[in-house]
Design an enzyme around this catalytic site. Structure first.
Site, PDB file in Angstrom:
ATOM      1  N   THR A  37      -0.747  35.475  13.643  1.00  0.00           N
ATOM      2  CA  THR A  37      -1.319  36.845  13.535  1.00  0.00           C
ATOM      3  C   THR A  37      -0.902  37.230  12.270  1.00  0.00           C
ATOM      4  O   THR A  37      -1.829  37.925  11.838  1.00  0.00           O
ATOM      5  CB  THR A  37       0.019  37.470  14.528  1.00  0.00           C
ATOM      6  OG1 THR A  37       1.440  36.432  13.806  1.00  0.00           O
ATOM      7  CG2 THR A  37       0.161  37.195  16.433  1.00  0.00           C
ATOM      8  N   PHE A  44      -1.730  36.680  22.297  1.00  0.00           N
ATOM      9  CA  PHE A  44      -2.312  37.768  24.034  1.00  0.00           C
ATOM     10  C   PHE A  44      -1.041  38.480  24.543  1.00  0.00           C
ATOM     11  O   PHE A  44      -1.191  39.554  24.836  1.00  0.00           O
ATOM     12  CB  PHE A  44      -2.321  36.202  24.461  1.00  0.00           C
ATOM     13  CG  PHE A  44      -3.477  35.321  23.959  1.00  0.00           C
ATOM     14  CD1 PHE A  44      -4.825  35.941  24.365  1.00  0.00           C
ATOM     15  CD2 PHE A  44      -3.089  34.079  22.957  1.00  0.00           C
ATOM     16  CE1 PHE A  44      -5.249  34.153  24.043  1.00  0.00           C
ATOM     17  CE2 PHE A  44      -4.244  33.340  22.655  1.00  0.00           C
ATOM     18  CZ  PHE A  44      -5.871  33.331  23.332  1.00  0.00           C
ATOM     19  N   ARG A  45       0.104  38.077  24.459  1.00  0.00           N
ATOM     20  CA  ARG A  45       1.228  38.394  25.054  1.00  0.00           C
ATOM     21  C   ARG A  45       2.161  39.162  24.884  1.00  0.00           C
ATOM     22  O   ARG A  45       3.129  39.757  25.179  1.00  0.00           O
ATOM     23  CB  ARG A  45       1.932  37.665  25.617  1.00  0.00           C
ATOM     24  CG  ARG A  45       0.912  36.561  26.919  1.00  0.00           C
ATOM     25  CD  ARG A  45       2.002  35.748  27.575  1.00  0.00           C
ATOM     26  NE  ARG A  45       0.395  35.248  28.376  1.00  0.00           N
ATOM     27  CZ  ARG A  45      -0.344  34.237  28.125  1.00  0.00           C
ATOM     28  NH1 ARG A  45      -0.293  33.499  27.150  1.00  0.00           N
ATOM     29  NH2 ARG A  45      -1.145  33.610  28.944  1.00  0.00           N
ATOM     30  N   ILE A 113      -6.993  28.151  19.203  1.00  0.00           N
ATOM     31  CA  ILE A 113      -8.973  26.878  18.370  1.00  0.00           C
ATOM     32  C   ILE A 113      -8.792  27.634  16.680  1.00  0.00           C
ATOM     33  O   ILE A 113     -10.240  27.447  17.031  1.00  0.00           O
ATOM     34  CB  ILE A 113      -9.285  27.586  19.583  1.00  0.00           C
ATOM     35  CG1 ILE A 113      -9.187  28.743  19.378  1.00  0.00           C
ATOM     36  CG2 ILE A 113      -9.009  27.511  20.994  1.00  0.00           C
ATOM     37  CD1 ILE A 113     -10.367  30.075  20.597  1.00  0.00           C
ATOM     38  N   HIS A 129      -5.563  23.090  23.432  1.00  0.00           N
ATOM     39  CA  HIS A 129      -6.618  23.920  24.032  1.00  0.00           C
ATOM     40  C   HIS A 129      -8.072  24.261  23.555  1.00  0.00           C
ATOM     41  O   HIS A 129      -8.895  24.653  23.926  1.00  0.00           O
ATOM     42  CB  HIS A 129      -6.134  25.448  24.025  1.00  0.00           C
ATOM     43  CG  HIS A 129      -4.846  25.267  24.909  1.00  0.00           C
ATOM     44  ND1 HIS A 129      -4.043  26.481  25.282  1.00  0.00           N
ATOM     45  CD2 HIS A 129      -3.828  24.790  25.439  1.00  0.00           C
ATOM     46  CE1 HIS A 129      -3.539  27.106  26.194  1.00  0.00           C
ATOM     47  NE2 HIS A 129      -3.513  25.946  26.262  1.00  0.00           N
ATOM     48  N   CYS A 137     -23.634  22.078  26.789  1.00  0.00           N
ATOM     49  CA  CYS A 137     -23.806  22.379  28.131  1.00  0.00           C
ATOM     50  C   CYS A 137     -23.402  22.705  29.799  1.00  0.00           C
ATOM     51  O   CYS A 137     -23.393  21.491  29.876  1.00  0.00           O
ATOM     52  CB  CYS A 137     -25.801  21.945  27.837  1.00  0.00           C
ATOM     53  SG  CYS A 137     -26.823  22.619  29.185  1.00  0.00           S
ATOM     54  N   CYS A 140     -26.038  20.716  31.577  1.00  0.00           N
ATOM     55  CA  CYS A 140     -27.038  19.525  31.649  1.00  0.00           C
ATOM     56  C   CYS A 140     -25.812  18.949  30.441  1.00  0.00           C
ATOM     57  O   CYS A 140     -25.430  16.973  31.006  1.00  0.00           O
ATOM     58  CB  CYS A 140     -28.078  19.514  30.624  1.00  0.00           C
ATOM     59  SG  CYS A 140     -28.117  19.892  28.845  1.00  0.00           S
TER      60      CYS A 140
HETATM   61  P1  OAD Z   1       1.532  34.678  23.356  1.00  0.00           P
HETATM   62  O1  OAD Z   1       1.109  35.838  22.577  1.00  0.00           O
HETATM   63  O2  OAD Z   1       1.507  33.774  25.049  1.00  0.00           O
HETATM   64  O3  OAD Z   1       2.505  34.585  22.511  1.00  0.00           O
HETATM   65  C1  OAD Z   1       2.953  34.481  21.283  1.00  0.00           C
HETATM   66  C2  OAD Z   1       4.060  34.946  20.615  1.00  0.00           C
HETATM   67  O4  OAD Z   1       4.014  34.650  19.346  1.00  0.00           O
HETATM   68  C3  OAD Z   1       4.882  35.916  21.222  1.00  0.00           C
HETATM   69  O5  OAD Z   1       5.901  35.919  22.258  1.00  0.00           O
HETATM   70  C4  OAD Z   1       4.615  36.960  20.138  1.00  0.00           C
HETATM   71  O6  OAD Z   1       6.099  37.509  19.568  1.00  0.00           O
HETATM   72  C5  OAD Z   1       5.002  35.578  18.355  1.00  0.00           C
HETATM   73  N1  OAD Z   1       4.366  35.839  17.258  1.00  0.00           N
HETATM   74  C6  OAD Z   1       3.494  36.880  17.464  1.00  0.00           C
HETATM   75  N2  OAD Z   1       3.467  37.024  16.336  1.00  0.00           N
HETATM   76  C7  OAD Z   1       4.492  36.196  14.949  1.00  0.00           C
HETATM   77  C8  OAD Z   1       4.624  35.812  13.928  1.00  0.00           C
HETATM   78  N3  OAD Z   1       3.695  36.356  13.238  1.00  0.00           N
HETATM   79  N4  OAD Z   1       5.859  35.899  13.794  1.00  0.00           N
HETATM   80  C9  OAD Z   1       6.904  35.171  14.551  1.00  0.00           C
HETATM   81  N5  OAD Z   1       5.926  35.151  15.755  1.00  0.00           N
HETATM   82  C10 OAD Z   1       5.034  36.126  16.306  1.00  0.00           C
HETATM   83  O7  OAD Z   1       0.751  32.871  22.986  1.00  0.00           O
HETATM   84  P2  OAD Z   1       0.682  31.673  23.390  1.00  0.00           P
HETATM   85  O8  OAD Z   1       1.741  31.540  23.772  1.00  0.00           O
HETATM   86  O9  OAD Z   1      -0.181  30.945  22.215  1.00  0.00           O
HETATM   87  O10 OAD Z   1      -5.010  30.555  26.156  1.00  0.00           O
HETATM   88  O11 OAD Z   1      -0.469  32.045  25.023  1.00  0.00           O
HETATM   89  C11 OAD Z   1      -0.540  30.551  25.138  1.00  0.00           C
HETATM   90  C12 OAD Z   1      -2.114  30.487  25.593  1.00  0.00           C
HETATM   91  O12 OAD Z   1      -2.427  31.908  26.310  1.00  0.00           O
HETATM   92  C13 OAD Z   1      -3.428  30.815  24.910  1.00  0.00           C
HETATM   93  O13 OAD Z   1      -3.015  29.686  24.247  1.00  0.00           O
HETATM   94  C14 OAD Z   1      -4.097  30.979  25.075  1.00  0.00           C
HETATM   95  C15 OAD Z   1      -3.692  31.898  26.395  1.00  0.00           C
HETATM   96  O14 OAD Z   1      -4.165  32.778  27.372  1.00  0.00           O
HETATM   97  C16 OAD Z   1      -5.802  30.272  26.883  1.00  0.00           C
HETATM   98  O15 OAD Z   1      -6.219  30.851  26.796  1.00  0.00           O
HETATM   99  C17 OAD Z   1      -6.401  29.261  27.420  1.00  0.00           C
END
Ligand code: OAD
Length: 258
Positions: A37, A44-45, A113, A129, A137, A140
């Site tokens: 970030t 994402f969340r 990614i 991931h 593709c 194919c």
């Molecule tokens: P999330 O978005 O679920 O979690 C990111 C976490 O990082 C959150 O809890 C934030 O509080 C924290 N955060 C954000 N910026 C920050 C910063 N600068 N310093 C400290 N903490 C910070 O992301 P992931 O856990 O990576 O999968 O999500 C897992 C997977 O869900 C992803 O790889 C993706 C998604 O759907 C697919 O697309 C298959």
């Protein structure tokens, strides 16, 4: 009368992290979207993440992709461009410094990614991931190098295989797809051998990546650096609900002075 509970942890724990880093030989990072970030890529969340911003989780669903690839590529047009333009931040460079400058045995298991860990100079990266470097593709199955595809996606096209005309998909893991088994197995082995596991920037909401910390031994210390709390905070030796960049850069700067 009320009593204030002591803060669970914060930057005042930095000296402990510096000591953990100094004493550790095998350091494994498990990173997620929060790692990037500070490079300008939304997670994402969290409250400022893609899902809160209206992006539906199904954009990364393999069944939806096969039914309607335009749905993914409409989103990907800006998303992939943001990723391509992003550069590593202080957190990525601090992770790399532990390997290159402090000669620690560092490896990174990442759900990201964006390849920013590699760009910061660390080669032992397990992209759980998948990767944006290649496409394949859907018809194919032939792998295709990504570079010529970017401009088509940026122009709003749905990329197709030059030979069979099948739809091209980036080799990132969508919901409903298995993780690359060799990569995941290597990540499990690395966590088993770690004496320090640092979980950074992941909500630990998505499996099987979120199961990796469970592979650590009793001798392995667990540090969590994540703005929001995670389901593993209660197990951790140290928890920082802070910016990854400030914690890791702060720790590495202090390590330089020890
Ligand atoms: P999330 O978005 O679920 O979690 C990111 C976490 O990082 C959150 O809890 C934030 O509080 C924290 N955060 C954000 N910026 C920050 C910063 N600068 N310093 C400290 N903490 C910070 O992301 P992931 O856990 O990576 O999968 O999500 C897992 C997977 O869900 C992803 O790889 C993706 C998604 O759907 C697919 O697309 C298959």
């Amino acid at each position: 009368m009320s009593m204030k509970l002591p803060m669970a942890s914060s930057l005042h724990n930095l000296p402990s992290l510096v000591s953990f880093l100094g004493n550790a030989q095998r350091i494994v990072f498990l990173t997620g979207a929060g790692m990037s970030t500070e490079s300008g890529i939304a997670d994402f969340r969290s409250t400022t993440g893609l899902y809160a911003g209206g992006v539906d989780k199904s954009v990364f669903d393999i069944e939806v992709f096969d039914r309607d690839p335009a749905y993914f590529y409409r989103f990907a047009r800006t998303f992939l461009d943001t990723i391509r333009q992003a550069r590593p931040n202080a957190g990525h460079f601090a992770v790399a410094a532990l390997a290159t400058e402090f000669r620690k045995d560092v490896c990174v298991c990442t759900q990201n990614i964006d390849a920013l860990h590699q760009e910061a100079g660390i080669s032992a990266v397990f992209p759980l991931h998948g990767t944006l470097q290649t496409f394949h593709c859907r018809k194919c199955r032939e792998p295709v190098e990504s570079r010529p595809i970017w401009s088509a996606v940026a122009a709003g096209e749905i990329p197709q295989h030059g030979g069979c005309g099948g739809i091209l998909k980036p080799d990132i893991v969508f919901f409903g797809e298995p993780l690359p088994q060799d990569v995941y197995a290597a990540a499990e082995t690395a966590v088993r051998q770690a004496d320090l596991l640092i979980v950074a920037g992941t909500s630990l909401a998505v499996y099987p990546a979120a199961a990796l910390p469970a592979c650590r031994t009793d001798a392995c210390r667990l540090v969590i650096i994540n703005r929001d709390s995670t389901p593993l905070d209660f197990q951790a030796n140290l928890v920082f609900h802070e910016s990854i960049g400030s914690v890791l850069q702060g720790a590495v700067d202090r390590l330089r002075k020890t």
